[in-house]
Design a protein around this motif. Structure first.
Motif, PDB file in Angstrom:
ATOM      1  N   GLN A   1       0.541  -0.657  -0.010  1.00 57.16           N
ATOM      2  CA  GLN A   1       0.306  -0.088   0.275  1.00 57.16           C
ATOM      3  C   GLN A   1       0.661   1.465   0.067  1.00 57.16           C
ATOM      4  O   GLN A   1       0.483   2.561  -0.428  1.00 57.16           O
ATOM      5  CB  GLN A   1      -1.238  -0.202   1.500  1.00 57.16           C
ATOM      6  CG  GLN A   1      -2.090  -0.797   1.347  1.00 57.16           C
ATOM      7  CD  GLN A   1      -2.565  -0.572   0.290  1.00 57.16           C
ATOM      8  OE1 GLN A   1      -3.479   0.226  -0.661  1.00 57.16           O
ATOM      9  NE2 GLN A   1      -3.178  -2.768  -0.736  1.00 57.16           N
ATOM     10  N   CYS A   2       1.924   0.681   1.067  1.00 57.80           N
ATOM     11  CA  CYS A   2       3.022   2.509   0.905  1.00 57.80           C
ATOM     12  C   CYS A   2       3.345   2.758  -1.039  1.00 57.80           C
ATOM     13  O   CYS A   2       3.285   3.872  -1.290  1.00 57.80           O
ATOM     14  CB  CYS A   2       3.852   2.534   1.062  1.00 57.80           C
ATOM     15  SG  CYS A   2       4.141   2.519   3.086  1.00 57.80           S
TER      16      CYS A   2
ATOM     17  N   GLU B   1      15.371  14.867  -0.514  1.00 54.74           N
ATOM     18  CA  GLU B   1      14.372  16.168  -0.990  1.00 54.74           C
ATOM     19  C   GLU B   1      13.201  16.418  -0.399  1.00 54.74           C
ATOM     20  O   GLU B   1      12.564  17.206  -0.512  1.00 54.74           O
ATOM     21  CB  GLU B   1      14.839  16.346  -2.431  1.00 54.74           C
ATOM     22  CG  GLU B   1      16.468  16.665  -2.440  1.00 54.74           C
ATOM     23  CD  GLU B   1      16.618  17.016  -4.144  1.00 54.74           C
ATOM     24  OE1 GLU B   1      15.665  17.329  -4.862  1.00 54.74           O
ATOM     25  OE2 GLU B   1      18.144  17.332  -4.685  1.00 54.74           O
ATOM     26  N   ASN B   2      12.086  15.309  -0.550  1.00 56.72           N
ATOM     27  CA  ASN B   2      11.174  15.793  -0.365  1.00 56.72           C
ATOM     28  C   ASN B   2      11.246  16.320   1.158  1.00 56.72           C
ATOM     29  O   ASN B   2      11.722  16.010   2.740  1.00 56.72           O
ATOM     30  CB  ASN B   2      10.322  13.761  -0.675  1.00 56.72           C
ATOM     31  CG  ASN B   2       9.124  14.205  -0.487  1.00 56.72           C
ATOM     32  OD1 ASN B   2       8.116  15.036  -0.160  1.00 56.72           O
ATOM     33  ND2 ASN B   2       8.295  12.841  -0.896  1.00 56.72           N
ATOM     34  N   ASP B   3       9.884  16.212   1.274  1.00 55.68           N
ATOM     35  CA  ASP B   3       8.855  16.382   3.197  1.00 55.68           C
ATOM     36  C   ASP B   3       8.257  16.213   4.029  1.00 55.68           C
ATOM     37  O   ASP B   3       7.658  16.035   4.512  1.00 55.68           O
ATOM     38  CB  ASP B   3       9.001  17.989   3.218  1.00 55.68           C
ATOM     39  CG  ASP B   3       8.216  18.457   2.592  1.00 55.68           C
ATOM     40  OD1 ASP B   3       7.149  17.966   1.506  1.00 55.68           O
ATOM     41  OD2 ASP B   3       7.222  20.269   2.080  1.00 55.68           O
ATOM     42  N   LYS B   4       7.592  15.273   2.822  1.00 56.22           N
ATOM     43  CA  LYS B   4       6.413  14.430   3.250  1.00 56.22           C
ATOM     44  C   LYS B   4       6.761  12.910   3.421  1.00 56.22           C
ATOM     45  O   LYS B   4       7.219  12.343   2.256  1.00 56.22           O
ATOM     46  CB  LYS B   4       4.634  14.843   2.964  1.00 56.22           C
ATOM     47  CG  LYS B   4       5.282  14.697   1.491  1.00 56.22           C
ATOM     48  CD  LYS B   4       3.663  15.448   0.766  1.00 56.22           C
ATOM     49  CE  LYS B   4       3.726  14.909  -0.430  1.00 56.22           C
ATOM     50  NZ  LYS B   4       2.315  15.193  -0.982  1.00 56.22           N
ATOM     51  N   PHE B   5       6.460  11.854   3.968  1.00 59.02           N
ATOM     52  CA  PHE B   5       7.159  10.244   4.660  1.00 59.02           C
ATOM     53  C   PHE B   5       6.331   9.484   5.295  1.00 59.02           C
ATOM     54  O   PHE B   5       5.398   9.926   5.811  1.00 59.02           O
ATOM     55  CB  PHE B   5       8.375  10.231   5.155  1.00 59.02           C
ATOM     56  CG  PHE B   5       9.277  11.213   5.203  1.00 59.02           C
ATOM     57  CD1 PHE B   5      10.530  10.954   4.049  1.00 59.02           C
ATOM     58  CD2 PHE B   5       9.622  12.581   5.308  1.00 59.02           C
ATOM     59  CE1 PHE B   5      12.177  12.019   3.377  1.00 59.02           C
ATOM     60  CE2 PHE B   5      11.020  13.530   4.568  1.00 59.02           C
ATOM     61  CZ  PHE B   5      11.451  12.890   3.789  1.00 59.02           C
TER      62      PHE B   5
ATOM     63  N   VAL C   1       2.883   6.291  -2.381  1.00 60.79           N
ATOM     64  CA  VAL C   1       3.821   7.099  -3.314  1.00 60.79           C
ATOM     65  C   VAL C   1       3.586   8.088  -4.364  1.00 60.79           C
ATOM     66  O   VAL C   1       3.890   8.299  -4.521  1.00 60.79           O
ATOM     67  CB  VAL C   1       5.589   6.578  -3.561  1.00 60.79           C
ATOM     68  CG1 VAL C   1       6.125   6.708  -4.023  1.00 60.79           C
ATOM     69  CG2 VAL C   1       5.766   6.088  -2.195  1.00 60.79           C
ATOM     70  N   GLU C   2       2.841   6.861  -5.510  1.00 67.34           N
ATOM     71  CA  GLU C   2       2.432   7.181  -6.752  1.00 67.34           C
ATOM     72  C   GLU C   2       1.438   7.946  -6.994  1.00 67.34           C
ATOM     73  O   GLU C   2       1.133   8.752  -7.409  1.00 67.34           O
ATOM     74  CB  GLU C   2       2.172   5.660  -7.135  1.00 67.34           C
ATOM     75  CG  GLU C   2       1.644   5.450  -8.967  1.00 67.34           C
ATOM     76  CD  GLU C   2       1.281   5.196  -8.698  1.00 67.34           C
ATOM     77  OE1 GLU C   2       0.559   4.521  -9.852  1.00 67.34           O
ATOM     78  OE2 GLU C   2       1.282   3.284  -8.918  1.00 67.34           O
ATOM     79  N   HIS C   3       0.237   7.875  -5.812  1.00 65.51           N
ATOM     80  CA  HIS C   3      -1.033   9.294  -5.692  1.00 65.51           C
ATOM     81  C   HIS C   3      -0.328  10.061  -4.935  1.00 65.51           C
ATOM     82  O   HIS C   3      -1.032  11.170  -5.309  1.00 65.51           O
ATOM     83  CB  HIS C   3      -2.331   8.241  -5.119  1.00 65.51           C
ATOM     84  CG  HIS C   3      -2.475   7.659  -6.114  1.00 65.51           C
ATOM     85  ND1 HIS C   3      -2.190   6.219  -6.627  1.00 65.51           N
ATOM     86  CD2 HIS C   3      -3.654   7.461  -6.901  1.00 65.51           C
ATOM     87  CE1 HIS C   3      -2.507   5.351  -7.405  1.00 65.51           C
ATOM     88  NE2 HIS C   3      -3.427   6.280  -7.930  1.00 65.51           N
ATOM     89  N   PHE C   4       0.352  10.191  -4.451  1.00 63.78           N
ATOM     90  CA  PHE C   4       0.216  11.315  -3.096  1.00 63.78           C
ATOM     91  C   PHE C   4       1.833  11.993  -2.510  1.00 63.78           C
ATOM     92  O   PHE C   4       1.674  12.893  -1.892  1.00 63.78           O
ATOM     93  CB  PHE C   4      -0.692  10.843  -1.803  1.00 63.78           C
ATOM     94  CG  PHE C   4      -2.011  10.414  -1.688  1.00 63.78           C
ATOM     95  CD1 PHE C   4      -2.799  11.605  -2.209  1.00 63.78           C
ATOM     96  CD2 PHE C   4      -1.946   9.399  -1.963  1.00 63.78           C
ATOM     97  CE1 PHE C   4      -4.444  10.846  -2.504  1.00 63.78           C
ATOM     98  CE2 PHE C   4      -3.812   9.202  -2.094  1.00 63.78           C
ATOM     99  CZ  PHE C   4      -4.459  10.018  -2.142  1.00 63.78           C
TER     100      PHE C   4
END
Ligand SMILES: Nc1ncnc2c1ncn2[C@@H]1O[C@H](COP(=O)(O)OP(=O)(O)OP(=O)(O)O)[C@@H](O)[C@H]1O
Ligand SMILES: Nc1ccn([C@@H]2O[C@H](COP(=O)(O)O)[C@@H](O)[C@H]2O)c(=O)n1
Ligand SMILES: [Mg+2]
Length: 222
Positions: free
Chosen positions: A40-41, A100-104, A45-48
């Motif tokens: 599901q992760c 570089e992302n800010d949501k994990f 990742v792909e959608h959000f």
């Protein structure tokens, strides 16, 4: 005096997570072994647009890297036990800072109270906890059919992992539930149906992003 790295927005009583100079959003993805966290992760990742950090995967990479802790981590994983938190938290922290992302999405962590305290000690807290609920019978079937060559996907280690999940990981979910932070998903359904429920949670959590994403997925008119 309040720690400088933790700012609380008074209006909403929301703790802001600051890491390596950037504000980060964190969602813990929890559930028993084989409940479908990794599967599901990938969809999330792909959608959000989140970055997926699997604690188990970071530990397996650490073993392969030839690190001095490799043999110890390998033994613990083969026994289905939990690696000392200072090792796992360091790997997670480094991965978040490097990104570089800010949501994990933090998958498979915290697995016990010690893990949870280690995360709190670096002054971070999850925005919410996604919990995949599934029976042992179904999880066992999935793990034995996974076929990815994992050293812990054998009946003996699976039994131990289920034991650790009951004893050490479920109390962490209960802790967050007592704070109303858990979004529980029925993970016993087919993958696409589980993701429909996951999407509902994330569309509520980041509606702007969901709309933006839909726009980028519109077919071209050309
Ligand atoms: N809803 C589902 N229905 C049927 N099979 C599933 C479902 N979700 C995942 N699977 C399959 O079950 C196996 C385990 O899934 P996955 O690796 O996502 O679980 P996990 O929770 O990350 O497990 P672990 O904690 O061991 O890493 C995989 O082979 C995957 O394809
Ligand atoms: N916080 C964690 C997460 C995982 N482990 C160890 O890795 C194994 C595999 O984890 P998966 O999430 O990929 O299933 C797990 O059984 C633990 O041995 C850990 O110690 N701490
Ligand atoms: Mg996994």
């Amino acid at each position: 005096m309040m720690d400088a790295s933790v700012a609380v927005t008074e209006q909403e009583n929301v703790t802001e997570n600051i890491l390596g100079g950037k504000k980060v959003a964190v969602v813990f993805v929890l559930g028993g072994p084989g409940s479908g966290k990794g599967t599901q992760c990938s969809n999330i990742v792909e959608h959000f647009g989140f970055t997926h950090l699997s604690a188990g995967e970071l530990l397996r990479t650490e073993i392969k890297s030839g690190s001095e802790n490799g043999a110890m981590i390998d033994n613990i994983i083969k026994e289905g036990r939990i690696v000392p938190s200072e090792i796992t938290i360091k790997l997670l922290q480094e991965a978040m800072i490097k990104s570089e992302n800010d949501k994990f999405l933090i998958d498979g962590f915290p697995r016990n109270e010690e893990n949870r305290a280690a995360f709190e000690n670096i002054n971070l807290s999850p925005d919410f906890v996604l919990f995949f609920d599934c029976s042992e019978e179904e999880m066992g079937r999935r793990l034995l059919g996974r076929n990815q060559g994992r050293a812990d996907d054998n009946i003996e280690t699976i039994r131990k992992r289920f034991g650790v999940f009951e004893e050490s990981s479920l109390p962490v979910v209960e802790y967050y539930d007592s704070k109303d932070m858990v979004k529980k998903i029925n993970a016993a359904k087919p993958i696409a149906e589980v993701f429909e429920d996951v999407k509902t949670v994330f569309q509520m959590y980041c509606p702007k992003h969901a709309l933006l994403n839909q726009a980028t997925q519109m077919p071209s008119r050309e």
